[in-house]
Write a protein that holds these residues in place. Structure first.
Motif, PDB file in Angstrom:
ATOM      1  N   VAL A  48       0.841  -1.196   0.000  1.00  0.00           N
ATOM      2  CA  VAL A  48       0.000   0.000   0.000  1.00  0.00           C
ATOM      3  C   VAL A  48       0.875   1.244   0.000  1.00  0.00           C
ATOM      4  O   VAL A  48       1.821   1.340   0.779  1.00  0.00           O
ATOM      5  CB  VAL A  48      -0.914   0.040   1.247  1.00  0.00           C
ATOM      6  N   LEU A  49       0.563   2.191  -0.866  1.00  0.00           N
ATOM      7  CA  LEU A  49       1.159   3.519  -0.805  1.00  0.00           C
ATOM      8  C   LEU A  49       0.099   4.451  -0.241  1.00  0.00           C
ATOM      9  O   LEU A  49      -1.029   4.505  -0.741  1.00  0.00           O
ATOM     10  CB  LEU A  49       1.616   3.987  -2.178  1.00  0.00           C
ATOM     11  N   PHE A  50       0.484   5.171   0.801  1.00  0.00           N
ATOM     12  CA  PHE A  50      -0.444   6.010   1.549  1.00  0.00           C
ATOM     13  C   PHE A  50       0.181   7.388   1.687  1.00  0.00           C
ATOM     14  O   PHE A  50       1.372   7.507   1.951  1.00  0.00           O
ATOM     15  CB  PHE A  50      -0.654   5.384   2.938  1.00  0.00           C
ATOM     16  N   VAL A  51      -0.606   8.447   1.489  1.00  0.00           N
ATOM     17  CA  VAL A  51      -0.085   9.806   1.582  1.00  0.00           C
ATOM     18  C   VAL A  51      -0.862  10.580   2.650  1.00  0.00           C
ATOM     19  O   VAL A  51      -2.062  10.375   2.823  1.00  0.00           O
ATOM     20  CB  VAL A  51      -0.149  10.536   0.217  1.00  0.00           C
ATOM     21  N   VAL A  52      -0.148  11.435   3.357  1.00  0.00           N
ATOM     22  CA  VAL A  52      -0.774  12.364   4.298  1.00  0.00           C
ATOM     23  C   VAL A  52      -0.407  13.761   3.830  1.00  0.00           C
ATOM     24  O   VAL A  52       0.765  14.112   3.731  1.00  0.00           O
ATOM     25  CB  VAL A  52      -0.291  12.143   5.746  1.00  0.00           C
ATOM     26  N   GLU A  53      -1.450  14.527   3.515  1.00  0.00           N
ATOM     27  CA  GLU A  53      -1.259  15.883   3.011  1.00  0.00           C
ATOM     28  C   GLU A  53      -2.276  16.789   3.686  1.00  0.00           C
ATOM     29  O   GLU A  53      -3.474  16.494   3.675  1.00  0.00           O
ATOM     30  CB  GLU A  53      -1.459  15.886   1.493  1.00  0.00           C
ATOM     31  N   ILE A  60      -3.383   5.843  -1.897  1.00  0.00           N
ATOM     32  CA  ILE A  60      -3.224   6.276  -3.291  1.00  0.00           C
ATOM     33  C   ILE A  60      -2.987   5.124  -4.257  1.00  0.00           C
ATOM     34  O   ILE A  60      -3.262   5.251  -5.446  1.00  0.00           O
ATOM     35  CB  ILE A  60      -2.114   7.339  -3.451  1.00  0.00           C
ATOM     36  N   LYS A  61      -2.482   3.988  -3.746  1.00  0.00           N
ATOM     37  CA  LYS A  61      -2.243   2.848  -4.633  1.00  0.00           C
ATOM     38  C   LYS A  61      -2.041   1.608  -3.791  1.00  0.00           C
ATOM     39  O   LYS A  61      -1.497   1.668  -2.691  1.00  0.00           O
ATOM     40  CB  LYS A  61      -1.003   3.093  -5.487  1.00  0.00           C
ATOM     41  N   TYR A  62      -2.493   0.483  -4.315  1.00  0.00           N
ATOM     42  CA  TYR A  62      -2.211  -0.793  -3.668  1.00  0.00           C
ATOM     43  C   TYR A  62      -2.087  -1.879  -4.738  1.00  0.00           C
ATOM     44  O   TYR A  62      -2.646  -1.761  -5.831  1.00  0.00           O
ATOM     45  CB  TYR A  62      -3.292  -1.176  -2.644  1.00  0.00           C
ATOM     46  N   ASP A  63      -1.323  -2.891  -4.407  1.00  0.00           N
ATOM     47  CA  ASP A  63      -1.195  -4.075  -5.250  1.00  0.00           C
ATOM     48  C   ASP A  63      -1.302  -5.285  -4.338  1.00  0.00           C
ATOM     49  O   ASP A  63      -0.747  -5.294  -3.233  1.00  0.00           O
ATOM     50  CB  ASP A  63       0.152  -4.115  -5.981  1.00  0.00           C
TER      51      ASP A  63
END
Length: 99
Positions: A48-53, A60-63
């Motif tokens: 999992v790609l996770f962003v905190v803004e 934002i993306k997972y595989d």
């Protein structure tokens, strides 16, 4: 419904400052019921790609990968499962800050 059994999290560095927000990478070992089409005897994990803004976290993306051969599976999670993973990532952000 999937069940997260183990995980790891790491804060990703942006050495050039190109990306906005802070990015995190999670590896989630999951279990799914045998009757689920996603089931694999080898086991599964999700990257999992996770962003905190601006104080807001977002997946934002997972595989989804099969363990053993690290093959990416062509499956999408259900909305409830994505929401559960997003909540899980938010809960465990502090651990990435410590590492």
């Amino acid at each position: 419904m999937l069940n997260i059994t183990e995980y790891s999290v790491e804060k990703l560095n942006d050495p050039f400052g190109i990306l906005s927000g802070e990015r995190f990478e999670y590896f989630l070992d999951i279990e799914v019921p045998e009757e689920d089409e996603l089931f694999s005897e080898n086991g599964l994990y999700i990257r999992v790609l996770f962003v905190v803004e601006e104080q807001v976290g977002k997946l934002i993306k997972y595989d989804i990968y099969e363990k053993g051969n690290d093959e990416v599976l062509d499956f999408d999670l259900e909305e409830e499962e994505e929401a559960m993973i997003s909540d899980f990532c938010l809960k465990h952000l502090d651990e990435a800050m410590i590492n």
